[in-house]
Enzyme design. Structure first.
Site, mmCIF file in Angstrom:
data_model
loop_
_atom_site.group_PDB
_atom_site.id
_atom_site.type_symbol
_atom_site.label_atom_id
_atom_site.label_comp_id
_atom_site.label_asym_id
_atom_site.label_seq_id
_atom_site.Cartn_x
_atom_site.Cartn_y
_atom_site.Cartn_z
ATOM 1 N N ARG B 64 1.064 -1.191 -0.263
ATOM 2 C CA ARG B 64 0.098 -0.168 0.424
ATOM 3 C C ARG B 64 0.654 1.222 0.050
ATOM 4 O O ARG B 64 0.081 2.295 -0.774
ATOM 5 C CB ARG B 64 -0.752 -0.086 1.365
ATOM 6 N N THR B 65 1.388 1.771 0.730
ATOM 7 C CA THR B 65 2.807 2.567 0.728
ATOM 8 C C THR B 65 3.131 2.573 -0.817
ATOM 9 O O THR B 65 3.058 4.291 -1.535
ATOM 10 C CB THR B 65 4.019 2.144 1.708
ATOM 11 N N LYS B 92 23.222 -9.857 -6.285
ATOM 12 C CA LYS B 92 24.375 -10.473 -6.059
ATOM 13 C C LYS B 92 25.495 -9.897 -5.317
ATOM 14 O O LYS B 92 26.162 -9.242 -5.164
ATOM 15 C CB LYS B 92 24.395 -9.926 -6.904
ATOM 16 N N ARG B 114 11.893 2.766 1.083
ATOM 17 C CA ARG B 114 11.807 1.407 2.193
ATOM 18 C C ARG B 114 12.888 0.595 2.230
ATOM 19 O O ARG B 114 13.701 -0.039 1.638
ATOM 20 C CB ARG B 114 10.426 1.287 1.988
ATOM 21 N N HIS B 142 8.547 6.437 9.807
ATOM 22 C CA HIS B 142 7.148 6.009 8.661
ATOM 23 C C HIS B 142 6.415 7.210 8.714
ATOM 24 O O HIS B 142 5.446 8.032 9.108
ATOM 25 C CB HIS B 142 6.509 5.208 9.039
#
Lengths: 430, 319
Positions: B64-65, B92, B114, B142
């Site tokens: 959702r974010t 990697k 994020r 947040h």
């Protein structure tokens, strides 16, 4: 071969000496020291160094360094670590066993000693592992390793989790007169923590390492030291509770000694607010109350030694996400200036007590006094350091001799310039 | 006397902590202008971020974010690149700094990130010229969630000052809580944190002394204007902090019985995704007091406002 250092402030805590005078070295040993020495017959024809009033004290002894050799010489090696040591005024270092492979064998011990001998800077005393391979299961060959040159035993970097193993290590080594050096941490309580658990970790949402993680193990090992008669040396004590227990244990006559690091008496966990991994080490920087307790314990003699826990890491190891960054900071070049600034100049300790924490204190804790280290009594090896107490240093890349630059004191301007370091009468720095 | 024109003073949105009440109000006011755009019947797009390159850098799963940011970016006409942590060179072994430097080489204007590590954004900001927007860094902050929560509260009550807000659940591991603590205390709301002792660290008080703390939910409910329920994550190790789901439900689930203890007009909020039947019942989540979907709707204009102010700190007129 003789050497005469004139016009020095001779400070030797083991002899309760603090006076103006000269030091005479003949064949690498202290021949005489005091105000009248310049007229000593052996002084005639000696090489002369004019100290111009600078502080002359026994060479510093660091009970806790990581020189990364063998295995991680991109971070540090015995040569670069030794250069950092003598630049910081240390004439002796005790090097932890968590190399790759770990030092649990005569072969590794001898390899380290031969590298150190070839380097020819400071004295290098290896510690052996407590358990083979640091696996925490079988005791290392204490007697054999001691004979090879190990002065103490530690799985430092990790705790000895199994209490029965710790019990037997303490019991067995009591007979050998060597300390077990304990990295006190309960791995379950520490979990995946990477900073002190407290108001700052709660504010930042970071996983914390509680003081209890150290304290439950200190409590356990003090009980075991009392029970076995072994000598427990608690490495890098960081909490108020640990210091209280160690103080009480000493009063009860249990054979326990301990060290604290400069970063733990200089900094608190508030430094982590910038998420800078130069402030990440284990044990972590603690609260202001813990720092206060450390200053108190330094002042009242609970602490035997200031040890750096010099732990070099590369830029890449540090310049990453805080949870992933390596634990540890370097400290050899900044240790004495920090003690001077934060302990002596702030009035926590008189100068002779601070010097004792770098000399007679550590020498006693690891029985290096039996080798004549930590004091300039006539007949002892002439390991000494000259310090300009008023001189200033700035902690920049050029000042730091270590291969790594992971210091939390970057840019600091501090008093205490090391003018020279001598080992067995030979100038190794300055 | 003419009031000096407000200029948004921050290059990044790393958290709510660096903002002051004026900055927060500026974002919420700007969001209000964008809400009108989002409510348009026809074209819900403005050219405010035209030719700006926004990189969405999501190292942690988020539906959702990420969608909310992407919609906000599209409505601002930005160019968008989505960096998928699964298929990238991350797998990697590339470091965060190398990822950042490689992106930097392509001159993005904004990075929305994020990451699971607290402070990862501060690290990124040290190495990049682009503005960084924190879309969640571990349990640290947040900020856009707190801003959209504040927007939703302001929309409902017309103010933030003096509002009584309870936040219930896993306080210890919640970035939503920390951003909300900064925001609500800066804006004069009265916060009560509620949760089981193992998930509610007392040390919170050192930073936010004005905040009330309670292990019991029932006694604090009657005085609240809003109750924010947090997701309880048994699958992510939180389970080890509490005895079990049944125990949690008994003490902390917001259900019809507990709602009846609240003021009739109480606002029920949740940052999502919700565990129906665990921290909140469907009856309450879908009921008349719930603002949960309103929060989701508001996320878009609030994120538009943040992106806009970072690119246009002088707040040029929205075309």
């Amino acid at each position: 071969m003789s050497l005469l250092v004139t016009d020095a402030r001779l400070l030797d805590p083991a002899q309760q000496m603090d006076l103006r005078g000269s030091l005479l070295v003949v064949d690498g040993k202290v021949a005489a020291l005091g105000p009248e020495v310049a007229t000593h017959p052996a002084a005639a024809g000696a090489e002369r160094v004019d100290a111009r009033g600078a502080l002359l004290c026994p060479g510093f002894i660091d009970l806790h360094v990581h020189f990364r050799e063998p295995g991680q010489t991109h971070k540090e090696c015995i040569e670069t670590g030794s250069r950092a040591a003598v630049a910081g005024g240390f004439s002796s270092v005790c090097a932890m066993a968590n190399t790759k492979p770990v030092n649990d064998s005569v072969a590794i011990t001898e390899m380290m000693l031969s590298r150190a001998a070839r380097t020819g800077l400071c004295r290098y005393f290896p510690l052996g592992a407590v358990t083979k391979g640091f696996a925490g299961e079988e005791l290392a060959d204490f007697g054999v390793l001691k004979a090879a040159g190990c002065v103490a035993f530690s799985d430092d970097g990790q705790p000895v989790v199994n209490a029965a193993i710790m019990r037997r290590a303490l019991k067995y080594t009591a007979w050998l007169e060597v300390p077990i050096v304990a990295h006190e941490e309960d791995p379950d309580l520490s979990g995946k923590g990477y900073m002190n658990e407290g108001s700052v970790s709660a504010r930042l949402g970071c996983l914390g390492i509680p003081a209890a993680s150290e304290e439950v193990m200190v409590a356990r090992d003090i009980v075991l030291a009392g029970y076995t008669g072994g000598h427990l040396h608690v490495a890098h004590v960081s909490t108020k509770g640990s210091l209280q227990m160690i103080r009480e244990a000493k009063q009860r006559g249990i054979r326990v000694t301990c060290e604290v690091t400069p970063h733990h008496f200089a900094l608190t966990d508030r430094e982590l607010m910038r998420f800078d991994a130069d402030f990440k080490m284990n044990p972590p920087l603690r609260s202001a109350a813990d720092l206060e307790a450390i200053l108190e314990a330094l002042a009242d003699g609970t602490v035997d030694a200031i040890a750096t826990d010099h732990a070099p890491h590369t830029w890449d190891d540090k310049e990453c996400e805080l949870p992933l960054a390596a634990f540890g900071v370097i400290g050899l070049e900044t240790a004495f200036p920090l003690a001077l600034e934060l302990l002596v100049n702030k009035g926590v300790l008189p100068l002779h007590r601070a010097v004792a924490l770098f000399t007679s204190g550590p020498a006693g804790a690891f029985h290096l006094d039996a080798k004549g280290l930590g004091s300039l009594k006539p007949g002892n090896p002439a390991d000494f350091v000259l310090v300009d107490l008023g001189g200033r240093i700035v902690v920049d890349r050029a000042f730091i001799q270590s291969r790594s630059f992971n210091t939390p004191f970057k840019g600091m301007d501090l008093p205490g310039k090391i003018l020279g370091t001598w080992v067995e009468g030979r100038r190794v720095w300055g | 006397m003419t009031a000096e024109r407000y200029v948004f003073p921050h290059k990044h949105l790393l958290g709510i902590e660096p903002l002051d009440a004026r900055d927060i109000t500026a974002i919420l006011d700007q969001a209000q202008a964008f809400e009108a755009v989002c409510e348009r019947a026809d074209i819900k797009i403005v050219p405010a971020l035209r030719k700006k390159l926004v990189v969405n850098l999501f190292f942690e799963n988020s539906t959702r974010t990420r969608n909310s940011f992407e919609i906000a970016e599209k409505r601002l006409s930005a160019e968008i690149v989505n960096f998928d942590a699964d298929t990238s060179s991350l797998a990697k072994g590339e470091t965060l700094i190398d990822t950042a430097l490689n992106l930097e080489a392509m001159h993005p204007d904004l990075i929305v990130m994020r990451h699971s590590a607290p402070g990862a954004h501060a690290l990124l900001a040290r190495h990049m010229k682009a503005s960084i927007v924190n879309a969640g860094d571990g349990a640290h902050e947040h900020p856009t969630q707190a801003l959209l929560d504040a927007y939703t509260l302001r929309q409902r009550f017309g103010r933030l000052e003096g509002l009584r807000v309870a936040v219930v659940g896993d306080i210890r591991h919640s970035r939503v809580v920390r951003s909300n603590l900064w925001l609500l205390t800066k804006m004069g709301a009265r916060v009560t944190l509620v949760g089981p002792p193992t998930l509610l660290p007392d040390e919170i008080r050192a930073t936010w002394p004005e905040v009330a703390i309670s292990n019991a939910l029932d006694p604090v409910l009657p005085e609240q204007d809003a109750v924010m329920i947090l997701r309880i994550q048994f699958e992510r190790g939180t389970g080890a902090y509490i005895p079990g789901q049944g125990e949690y439900i008994r003490h902390y689930q917001l259900n019809a019985g507990r709602l009846a203890r609240c003021k009739p007009e109480v606002a029920v909020m949740h940052p999502g995704p919700i565990n129906r039947g665990v921290e909140i019942t469907s009856e309450v989540a879908d009921g008349p007091n719930s603002l949960i979907l309103r929060q989701v709707t508001n996320g878009v204009p609030v994120r538009m406002a943040v992106l806009y102010l970072l690119c246009h700190p002088h707040g040029e007129q929205v075309p």
